[in-house]
Design a protein around this motif. Structure first.
Motif, PDB file in Angstrom:
ATOM      1  N   LEU A 217      -4.516   2.582  12.340  1.00  0.00           N
ATOM      2  CA  LEU A 217      -3.868   1.291  12.343  1.00  0.00           C
ATOM      3  C   LEU A 217      -4.906   0.060  12.074  1.00  0.00           C
ATOM      4  N   ALA A 218      -6.244   0.159  12.609  1.00  0.00           N
ATOM      5  CA  ALA A 218      -7.154  -0.683  12.615  1.00  0.00           C
ATOM      6  C   ALA A 218      -7.438  -1.128  11.114  1.00  0.00           C
ATOM      7  N   LEU A 219      -7.683   0.104  10.476  1.00  0.00           N
ATOM      8  CA  LEU A 219      -8.012  -0.111   9.063  1.00  0.00           C
ATOM      9  C   LEU A 219      -6.853  -0.528   8.167  1.00  0.00           C
ATOM     10  N   CYS A 220      -5.588  -0.326   8.513  1.00  0.00           N
ATOM     11  CA  CYS A 220      -4.291  -1.001   7.943  1.00  0.00           C
ATOM     12  C   CYS A 220      -4.278  -2.425   8.105  1.00  0.00           C
ATOM     13  N   PRO A 238     -14.375   8.254  10.398  1.00  0.00           N
ATOM     14  CA  PRO A 238     -14.157   9.547   9.882  1.00  0.00           C
ATOM     15  C   PRO A 238     -13.482   9.509   8.572  1.00  0.00           C
ATOM     16  N   ALA A 239     -13.759  10.384   7.699  1.00  0.00           N
ATOM     17  CA  ALA A 239     -13.177  10.511   6.246  1.00  0.00           C
ATOM     18  C   ALA A 239     -11.718  10.775   6.347  1.00  0.00           C
ATOM     19  N   GLU A 243      -9.040   8.137   4.661  1.00  0.00           N
ATOM     20  CA  GLU A 243      -7.958   8.738   3.413  1.00  0.00           C
ATOM     21  C   GLU A 243      -6.490   8.243   3.714  1.00  0.00           C
ATOM     22  N   ARG A 244      -6.292   8.482   5.140  1.00  0.00           N
ATOM     23  CA  ARG A 244      -5.069   8.117   5.528  1.00  0.00           C
ATOM     24  C   ARG A 244      -4.673   6.640   5.465  1.00  0.00           C
TER      25      ARG A 244
END
Length: 343
Positions: A217-220, A238-239, A243-244
């Motif tokens: 969620l943070a990366l989104c 983490p990879a 990716e997700r």
């Protein structure tokens, strides 16, 4: 309106039986005519009157509407007033479990010929359909009084009050936020340590959050240059998380997480849900039939709102039950039918 028409038709059949002198009363608020007859005590206890009173009462309990109709049904001579004795006849025709014990006691202990006008009858109905014993959130009231600097105005001074509000909402109880929590808030205000277990809130009692979901969620949420598009992102996340997050950001679109989406939810996410259901149940799930909700309570409310069509609908729920079921059923004006998990 349909209930009022049915009531008038039933009353008309009673008049055709020759059981009294006809009166016509017009409700000025709705312009609806109701037909009444001057009834003897014996007639008041007749099966038809009992049925009429039960139907009107069921309508009021379910929807909170029909207070005027119910009063006019009791006011058989259209005088604008009734007496306690007439309410006693009425109580004989409705389920005892529907009436607050204190309201029933008031009727039985009052002088039979005491005059009751519509406002007083309305106040009694409020008491009769009160599901608790008049509990008030004193903690909230004290905060409110402190914020305005003086005592709150009487309820009757406000145009929106316990008489004019949705009666279904007034009677609604949500135990998760109800009496026990009100008492807990008051104790917490006194400095006592309270562990709240009334809702599924594990983080509040010390459980550590699952990092995977929060990281995705943070990366989104982050701008691409600070998140998935940053060359150093692999050293911070983490990879599988990266990716997700890339997949989800593509599904969300360039507007990002701050924009409105389809009312059913983002299509790619619904495809994921449909695929999961298909694999789990071995039955094809269609993404266009999937609705995403912001939590279980919202989903339950959507389903019950779609299911409940009128105040004669009843929903079977298990006992013990998750309180949101009974709360929403009351607010939507339907009936709760409990069944015990004793199999």
């Amino acid at each position: 309106m349909l209930r009022s028409i049915k009531f008038a038709q039933s009353a008309g059949r009673l008049l055709k039986q020759g059981e009294g002198r006809r009166f016509v009363s017009v409700d000025p608020k709705r312009g609806t005519e109701f037909i009444f007859s001057r009834l003897s005590d014996a007639t008041k206890a007749s099966p038809l009157i009992a049925k009429l009173q039960q139907e009107c009462w069921d309508g009021y309990v379910s929807t909170g509407r029909g207070c005027h109709t119910l009063f006019q049904l009791l006011d058989t001579d259209s005088s604008g007033a009734i007496c306690w004795q007439e309410i006693r006849f009425f109580l004989e025709n409705v389920r005892e479990s529907d009436i607050n014990p204190n309201a029933r006691k008031e009727v039985l202990e009052s002088a039979a010929e005491g005059v009751i006008t519509f406002p007083k009858f309305q106040q009694w109905l409020i008491k009769a359909t009160m599901v608790d014993q008049g509990l008030k959130n004193t903690y909230a009231m004290e905060n409110y009084q402190a914020s305005i600097g003086n005592a709150p105005k009487p309820d009757s001074d406000h145009s929106w009050n316990k008489h004019t509000m949705s009666q279904s909402l007034r009677r609604m109880q949500y135990a998760v936020r109800g009496e026990v929590v009100i008492r807990a808030d008051a104790l917490a205000a006194e400095g006592k340590k309270i562990i709240y277990t009334n809702i599924g809130n594990p983080h509040a009692v010390g459980q550590k959050p699952l990092t995977y979901y929060r990281q995705v969620l943070a990366l989104c949420d982050l701008p691409a240059e600070c998140g998935v598009g940053n060359s150093q992102i692999a050293s911070a996340f983490p990879a599988d998380v990266v990716e997700r997050a890339i997949e989800m950001r593509k599904a969300i679109g360039p507007a990002g997480t701050g924009a409105y989406t389809n009312s059913q939810g983002i299509m790619d996410f619904r495809k994921d849900v449909a695929n999961f259901i298909t694999m789990r149940d071995q039955h094809v799930a269609i993404p266009s039939n999937i609705f995403l909700a912001n939590g279980a309570s919202h989903a339950i409310e959507q389903v019950l709102t779609a299911l409940i069509g009128n105040n004669r609908d009843a929903i079977m729920i298990p006992i013990p039950q998750y309180p949101i079921y009974s709360a929403i059923i009351s607010r939507l004006g339907a009936r709760q039918v409990g069944y015990f998990l004793d199999e």
